[in-house]
Design a protein around this motif. Structure first.
Motif, PDB file in Angstrom:
ATOM      1  N   ALA A 112      38.542   4.294   3.835  1.00 32.69           N
ATOM      2  CA  ALA A 112      38.310   5.745   3.895  1.00 32.69           C
ATOM      3  C   ALA A 112      39.219   6.423   4.918  1.00 32.69           C
ATOM      4  N   LYS A 128      30.878  14.070   7.560  1.00 31.86           N
ATOM      5  CA  LYS A 128      30.661  14.480   6.165  1.00 31.86           C
ATOM      6  C   LYS A 128      31.866  14.097   5.305  1.00 31.86           C
ATOM      7  N   ASP A 129      33.068  14.404   5.792  1.00 32.34           N
ATOM      8  CA  ASP A 129      34.299  14.083   5.050  1.00 32.34           C
ATOM      9  C   ASP A 129      34.494  12.575   4.946  1.00 32.34           C
ATOM     10  N   HIS A 130      34.245  11.866   6.052  1.00 32.77           N
ATOM     11  CA  HIS A 130      34.457  10.419   6.067  1.00 32.77           C
ATOM     12  C   HIS A 130      33.517   9.710   5.093  1.00 32.77           C
ATOM     13  N   GLN A 131      32.282  10.145   5.049  1.00 34.08           N
ATOM     14  CA  GLN A 131      31.316   9.474   4.181  1.00 34.08           C
ATOM     15  C   GLN A 131      31.576   9.760   2.703  1.00 34.08           C
ATOM     16  N   GLU A 132      32.131  10.921   2.411  1.00 36.89           N
ATOM     17  CA  GLU A 132      32.562  11.193   1.031  1.00 36.89           C
ATOM     18  C   GLU A 132      33.718  10.261   0.658  1.00 36.89           C
ATOM     19  N   LYS A 133      34.636  10.054   1.604  1.00 35.85           N
ATOM     20  CA  LYS A 133      35.765   9.159   1.343  1.00 35.85           C
ATOM     21  C   LYS A 133      35.315   7.705   1.244  1.00 35.85           C
ATOM     22  N   ARG A 134      34.248   7.342   1.967  1.00 38.97           N
ATOM     23  CA  ARG A 134      33.715   5.979   1.855  1.00 38.97           C
ATOM     24  C   ARG A 134      33.217   5.715   0.437  1.00 38.97           C
ATOM     25  N   GLU A 135      32.582   6.714  -0.179  1.00 41.68           N
ATOM     26  CA  GLU A 135      32.089   6.527  -1.547  1.00 41.68           C
ATOM     27  C   GLU A 135      33.245   6.403  -2.531  1.00 41.68           C
ATOM     28  N   LEU A 136      34.316   7.156  -2.285  1.00 38.13           N
ATOM     29  CA  LEU A 136      35.509   7.008  -3.129  1.00 38.13           C
ATOM     30  C   LEU A 136      36.128   5.624  -2.930  1.00 38.13           C
ATOM     31  N   GLU A 143      31.685  17.821  10.553  1.00 40.04           N
ATOM     32  CA  GLU A 143      32.694  17.896   9.497  1.00 40.04           C
ATOM     33  C   GLU A 143      33.385  16.549   9.300  1.00 40.04           C
ATOM     34  N   THR A 178      28.527   5.874   9.832  1.00 41.98           N
ATOM     35  CA  THR A 178      27.568   6.034   8.730  1.00 41.98           C
ATOM     36  C   THR A 178      26.360   6.885   9.143  1.00 41.98           C
TER      37      THR A 178
END
Length: 491
Positions: free
Chosen positions: A133, A469-477, A466, A388
């Motif tokens: 991520a 939030k951004d990092h955890q979205e990238k973790r899912e990707l 911010e 996380t």
């Protein structure tokens, strides 16, 4: 007070400058001017020391092959301290390094008593997803120690050169230390040396970004690099003060020394366990020496280097050389001769099933303090922010953090704050303020008493929200693209 560096405890360093004298770590300021577009941690003196980083800086400038290697023990939550290491791995990868990341499940099994399954779950869910991520590219290698055959084989070979007395001196091991713990130490040395195996392109500079508590691993591995190498190249002087190069190979096969003599043009004297190169290092000699390199990529690199040195020398008319210029040209030619010879020696060693490891380089960064002051502790959730953590909870932790402000508003305005003692400013320094000018302005306003702690906490809390939030979205990707990465698991 003498610092004690222990990789398995929460070390606290009160005076980083003492590490220069006690452990032979060099100040990073000395090498900083040699680095193109240095990382934020370098510019801000978060990285304070190094060993042999000059060779990495040179590889970045010239495009020479080099690697970055680091590892994570899968023992808990991935947090901002781990992010510091991940950021440095990714920065070096972006500058051309081949990247290696080990998940130290052998260490977690032997030191923490975790099951292999738990190691895999934590390794993937915490560390690998966050690493990807943050920007780790698929051309790097990620592996679990227990599943990587080359690391396990090399660790076994390294074990021949390690004895208990040495481990006791470096780590403080005693009769109570279990054997698996000792094996995990050899495994970590193998992690660091693995990028130089023939299957990964052979010997090259490798950098390991660490906190100072991990330096014992680097000291052990640097010693092992020399012990495991079939040959060593030394600069020597003759009776008249003239310099020459000698390749020493105590215990090396006679056939290997004979092959070296064949590969080195010009005047070479072969002895029982070494050979001396008497030939003058001029352009024709270096041209013939480069021709003896078998690996096409490295032959191209050294040909280009040779052309650059020749161009530099020809731009200064020989008859107009000052003493300084003569010395400078000589040093460039001599240095290039050493590098080319090292490459040929490495190729011959590999042909005879030997090694030619370059001692690993390392950088050392400051520890992050706990949000409540003192050390971060995995047993105190409010002392650290995990990557996380719920973004809202992460922001709340920032607002509860210890600052370097005064007791009252009036005192703050009159005396100013102490950003160097403030965990909130540290979050901005290490992670949240990307712009150096913005960070400097915040610092100056704090010191002058025109910025209050509340506004700083609010700014840092918003930035933390911010980021998480951004990092955890990238973790899912990253989870969706795991199969695109070269990951070696335990079988």
């Amino acid at each position: 007070m003498t610092n004690k560096l222990d990789p398995w405890s929460s070390s606290e360093i009160n005076d980083y400058s003492k590490l220069f004298e006690e452990f032979g770590i060099s100040p990073f300021d000395n090498v900083l001017p040699e680095i193109p577009s240095p990382h934020m941690y370098m510019r801000r003196r978060v990285i304070f020391g190094h060993r042999d980083y000059e060779q990495i800086a040179e590889a970045i400038r010239t495009g020479a092959p080099f690697s970055v290697m680091d590892g994570f023990m899968p023992s808990g939550k991935v947090h901002l301290g781990h992010k510091m290491v991940m950021d440095q791995i990714i920065w070096h990868q972006q500058r051309g390094a081949s990247a290696f990341v080990g998940i130290a499940d052998r260490e977690a099994f032997s030191v923490r008593g975790f099951s292999w399954q738990k190691c895999r779950e934590i390794g993937v869910e915490e560390y690998i997803l966050s690493l990807i991520a943050l920007g780790f590219k698929p051309d790097g290698l990620i592996y679990f120690q227990s599943g990587c055959g080359s690391v396990k084989d090399l660790a076994f070979e390294l074990g021949v050169k390690i004895n208990f007395s040495e481990l006791s001196a470096i780590y403080g091991f005693s009769g109570e230390t279990n054997l698996s713990h000792m094996i995990s130490v050899a495994t970590q040395a193998a992690d660091i040396l693995q990028p130089q195996l023939e299957e990964f392109g052979g010997p090259k500079p490798v950098v390991v970004p660490v906190g100072p508590d991990q330096d014992p691993h680097l000291r052990l591995t640097r010693g092992l690099a020399g012990k495991m190498s079939m040959f060593r190249v030394e600069e020597r002087e003759n009776a008249n003060g003239g310099k020459y190069l000698s390749v020493r190979g105590k215990g090396a096969l006679k056939e290997a020394l004979q092959e070296l003599k064949k590969r080195i043009p010009g005047k070479v004297k072969l002895y029982e366990e070494h050979l001396d190169i008497i030939q003058t290092s001029d352009y024709p000699f270096l041209e013939r020496l480069v021709s003896q390199i078998n690996q096409p990529e490295k032959k191209r690199y050294f040909t280009t280097e040779l052309e650059e040195v020749s161009k530099f020398a020809n731009e200064i008319k020989p008859y107009e050389f000052s003493g300084y210029e003569e010395y400078f040209v000589f040093r460039k030619v001599w240095k290039l001769t050493l590098k080319i010879l090292d490459e040929i020696v490495a190729e011959v060693a590999a042909e005879f099933e030997g090694y030619a490891f370059i001692p690993p380089a390392s950088t050392y960064h400051r520890f992050m303090s706990g949000l409540q002051g003192g050390k971060m502790s995995s047993s105190v959730p409010d002392s650290y922010i995990a990557l996380t953590d719920n973004p809202k909870e992460g922001a709340k932790k920032v607002k509860r953090a210890k600052t370097g402000g005064c007791v009252t508003l009036e005192e703050q305005k009159k005396l100013g704050g102490k950003p160097d003692e403030c965990s909130v400013f540290e979050l901005l320094l290490f992670h949240l303020a990307e712009n150096d000018d913005e960070l400097l302005e915040i610092r100056e306003e704090c010191v002058c008493g025109t910025r209050m702690c509340g506004s700083c906490k609010q700014l840092a809390a918003e930035k933390m929200y911010e980021f998480l939030k951004d990092h955890q979205e990238k973790r899912e990707l990253a989870r969706e693209h795991l199969d695109e990465y070269n990951i070696i698991y335990k079988k």
